[in-house]
Design a protein around this motif. Sequence first.
Motif, PDB file in Angstrom:
ATOM      1  N   ALA B  52       0.840  -1.213   0.000  1.00  0.00           N
ATOM      2  CA  ALA B  52       0.000   0.000   0.000  1.00  0.00           C
ATOM      3  C   ALA B  52       0.874   1.262   0.000  1.00  0.00           C
ATOM      4  O   ALA B  52       0.596   2.229  -0.715  1.00  0.00           O
ATOM      5  CB  ALA B  52      -0.924  -0.013   1.217  1.00  0.00           C
ATOM      6  N   GLU B  53       1.966   1.190   0.804  1.00  0.00           N
ATOM      7  CA  GLU B  53       2.823   2.363   0.895  1.00  0.00           C
ATOM      8  C   GLU B  53       3.511   2.643  -0.452  1.00  0.00           C
ATOM      9  O   GLU B  53       3.597   3.790  -0.899  1.00  0.00           O
ATOM     10  CB  GLU B  53       3.871   2.135   1.985  1.00  0.00           C
ATOM     11  N   ILE B  54       3.976   1.560  -1.099  1.00  0.00           N
ATOM     12  CA  ILE B  54       4.663   1.736  -2.384  1.00  0.00           C
ATOM     13  C   ILE B  54       3.696   2.257  -3.443  1.00  0.00           C
ATOM     14  O   ILE B  54       3.990   3.197  -4.176  1.00  0.00           O
ATOM     15  CB  ILE B  54       5.311   0.402  -2.820  1.00  0.00           C
ATOM     16  N   LEU B  55       2.518   1.621  -3.482  1.00  0.00           N
ATOM     17  CA  LEU B  55       1.532   2.071  -4.474  1.00  0.00           C
ATOM     18  C   LEU B  55       1.096   3.507  -4.208  1.00  0.00           C
ATOM     19  O   LEU B  55       0.841   4.270  -5.136  1.00  0.00           O
ATOM     20  CB  LEU B  55       0.325   1.134  -4.491  1.00  0.00           C
ATOM     21  N   GLY B  56       1.057   3.863  -2.944  1.00  0.00           N
ATOM     22  CA  GLY B  56       0.699   5.236  -2.589  1.00  0.00           C
ATOM     23  C   GLY B  56       1.697   6.234  -3.145  1.00  0.00           C
ATOM     24  O   GLY B  56       1.347   7.365  -3.501  1.00  0.00           O
ATOM     25  N   ARG B  57       2.955   5.786  -3.240  1.00  0.00           N
ATOM     26  CA  ARG B  57       3.994   6.672  -3.762  1.00  0.00           C
ATOM     27  C   ARG B  57       3.947   6.745  -5.297  1.00  0.00           C
ATOM     28  O   ARG B  57       4.147   7.797  -5.885  1.00  0.00           O
ATOM     29  CB  ARG B  57       5.362   6.138  -3.319  1.00  0.00           C
ATOM     30  N   THR B  58       3.704   5.586  -5.918  1.00  0.00           N
ATOM     31  CA  THR B  58       3.900   5.523  -7.377  1.00  0.00           C
ATOM     32  C   THR B  58       2.606   5.723  -8.168  1.00  0.00           C
ATOM     33  O   THR B  58       2.656   6.172  -9.312  1.00  0.00           O
ATOM     34  CB  THR B  58       4.484   4.156  -7.776  1.00  0.00           C
ATOM     35  N   ARG B  59       1.460   5.369  -7.587  1.00  0.00           N
ATOM     36  CA  ARG B  59       0.212   5.388  -8.370  1.00  0.00           C
ATOM     37  C   ARG B  59      -0.132   6.832  -8.764  1.00  0.00           C
ATOM     38  O   ARG B  59      -0.227   7.718  -7.928  1.00  0.00           O
ATOM     39  CB  ARG B  59      -0.919   4.757  -7.560  1.00  0.00           C
ATOM     40  N   GLY B  60      -0.294   7.006 -10.083  1.00  0.00           N
ATOM     41  CA  GLY B  60      -0.684   8.321 -10.598  1.00  0.00           C
ATOM     42  C   GLY B  60       0.446   9.343 -10.594  1.00  0.00           C
ATOM     43  O   GLY B  60       0.222  10.509 -10.896  1.00  0.00           O
ATOM     44  N   ASN B  61       1.651   8.886 -10.262  1.00  0.00           N
ATOM     45  CA  ASN B  61       2.765   9.829 -10.209  1.00  0.00           C
ATOM     46  C   ASN B  61       3.593   9.735 -11.496  1.00  0.00           C
ATOM     47  O   ASN B  61       4.360   8.786 -11.709  1.00  0.00           O
ATOM     48  CB  ASN B  61       3.632   9.503  -8.976  1.00  0.00           C
ATOM     49  N   GLU B  62       3.434  10.744 -12.352  1.00  0.00           N
ATOM     50  CA  GLU B  62       4.111  10.701 -13.661  1.00  0.00           C
ATOM     51  C   GLU B  62       5.630  10.776 -13.522  1.00  0.00           C
ATOM     52  O   GLU B  62       6.360  10.237 -14.347  1.00  0.00           O
ATOM     53  CB  GLU B  62       3.641  11.851 -14.571  1.00  0.00           C
ATOM     54  N   ALA B  63       6.114  11.464 -12.478  1.00  0.00           N
ATOM     55  CA  ALA B  63       7.556  11.621 -12.316  1.00  0.00           C
ATOM     56  C   ALA B  63       8.215  10.268 -12.076  1.00  0.00           C
ATOM     57  O   ALA B  63       9.226   9.931 -12.712  1.00  0.00           O
ATOM     58  CB  ALA B  63       7.864  12.572 -11.167  1.00  0.00           C
ATOM     59  N   TRP B  64       7.625   9.458 -11.147  1.00  0.00           N
ATOM     60  CA  TRP B  64       8.196   8.124 -10.910  1.00  0.00           C
ATOM     61  C   TRP B  64       8.050   7.237 -12.138  1.00  0.00           C
ATOM     62  O   TRP B  64       8.960   6.456 -12.463  1.00  0.00           O
ATOM     63  CB  TRP B  64       7.546   7.450  -9.684  1.00  0.00           C
ATOM     64  N   LEU B  65       6.942   7.354 -12.830  1.00  0.00           N
ATOM     65  CA  LEU B  65       6.764   6.544 -14.045  1.00  0.00           C
ATOM     66  C   LEU B  65       7.876   6.862 -15.054  1.00  0.00           C
ATOM     67  O   LEU B  65       8.529   5.961 -15.578  1.00  0.00           O
ATOM     68  CB  LEU B  65       5.385   6.813 -14.679  1.00  0.00           C
ATOM     69  N   ALA B  66       8.082   8.161 -15.289  1.00  0.00           N
ATOM     70  CA  ALA B  66       9.098   8.572 -16.256  1.00  0.00           C
ATOM     71  C   ALA B  66      10.480   8.081 -15.812  1.00  0.00           C
ATOM     72  O   ALA B  66      11.266   7.558 -16.613  1.00  0.00           O
ATOM     73  CB  ALA B  66       9.104  10.089 -16.399  1.00  0.00           C
TER      74      ALA B  66
END
Lengths: 245, 122
Positions: B52-66
């Motif tokens: 949950a914590e990891i998904l909370g950081r990465t979900r919907g975050n374009e910067a981490w995706l890029a």
Amino acid sequence: MASAASLTVSVWRGGEQGHFARFDVPARENQTVLDVVTYIQRELDPSLAYRFACRVGMCGSCAMTVNGRARWTCRTHVRKVVGAGGALELRPLGNLPVIRDLVADLAPFFDKWSRARGTFQPKEAEEGAVPDDFAIVPPASKQRRQADAGIECIGCAVCYSSCDVVAWNGDYLGPAALNRAWTLVNDVRDGARRDRLDAVAGDAGCHSCHSTQSCTERCPKNLDPSLAIAGLKRTLFWDTLLGRR
Amino acid sequence: MSAASAGGAARAARQQTHLWVAQRVTAMVLAIAVVVHLVMIIGAVRGGLSAAEILGRTRGNEAWLAFYVVFALAAGLHGAIGLRNIAAETIGLRGRAADLAWLAIGLATAVFGIRAAIGLYA
């Protein structure tokens, strides 16, 4: 080691296929490896083939593998390299075809100098014609200093014989040819920079070098072919990245 | 050497140079990306590791995706080009077909990583 009364010298006899012959040679206080080889040929076995000319480290023709390491035999004192019990092992230079005994065929080595475009190409005078005027090259300029650093190579092939990458890849141009190319890349009078950089790029050229620096370590002239190869890599990196080639 | 094969050799040398440049550039990217990645891991596991914590950081975050798309691309290409060089020197596997195969392997590896990054984003 100078205390041993005689040296036990194993000398390669034959071509690619051959064997070691053993000779006992009197040990002297001052004696080069070339002296030992000459003694064997003059006193013990006149059929021994070896190559030398100047005896003073100018011509680069007497290089051989001495106790596993490529060296100029004329500038190598026996006492500095001799093994336990006065043992010396002499082979022809490595990474080259053997003609006979201690003589390696240097043709592939020099062919690679020409493949690396190792000939000077005057900029404003095609076909090697003499230019109209003297070129002015300031001695303190960066390019002149980089060319100077590698220009004293006499083509003895000690670096080529010591290079692991040559052993792995028979097409690899080798340290001496690339060092020569780098001196010409830095020669402001030269007009073949682009072709030369093409000739030294890729898997057969500077990009195969692992920078293990055996060439630099063993160069009897204390040149630094590794640095020259790094210079070629750096030049090709920026030229490629910035679309200049 | 004929003019045609000399031209072919020059082209091959140019392509090999491109692979070498790609490996050096990806190495520079990886030097930074691996540090960011490690710092992120150390930060993330403090006080326990949870999905949950990891998904909370990465979900919907374009910067981490890029960041992870670039990271995966660099890692895939860098590794494949390195393996290409090792194969060429140890077993003599060389040539254009082998180079294309290594490029495909590198891109396929990168796609796995990019798929995982998209999974964390979406």
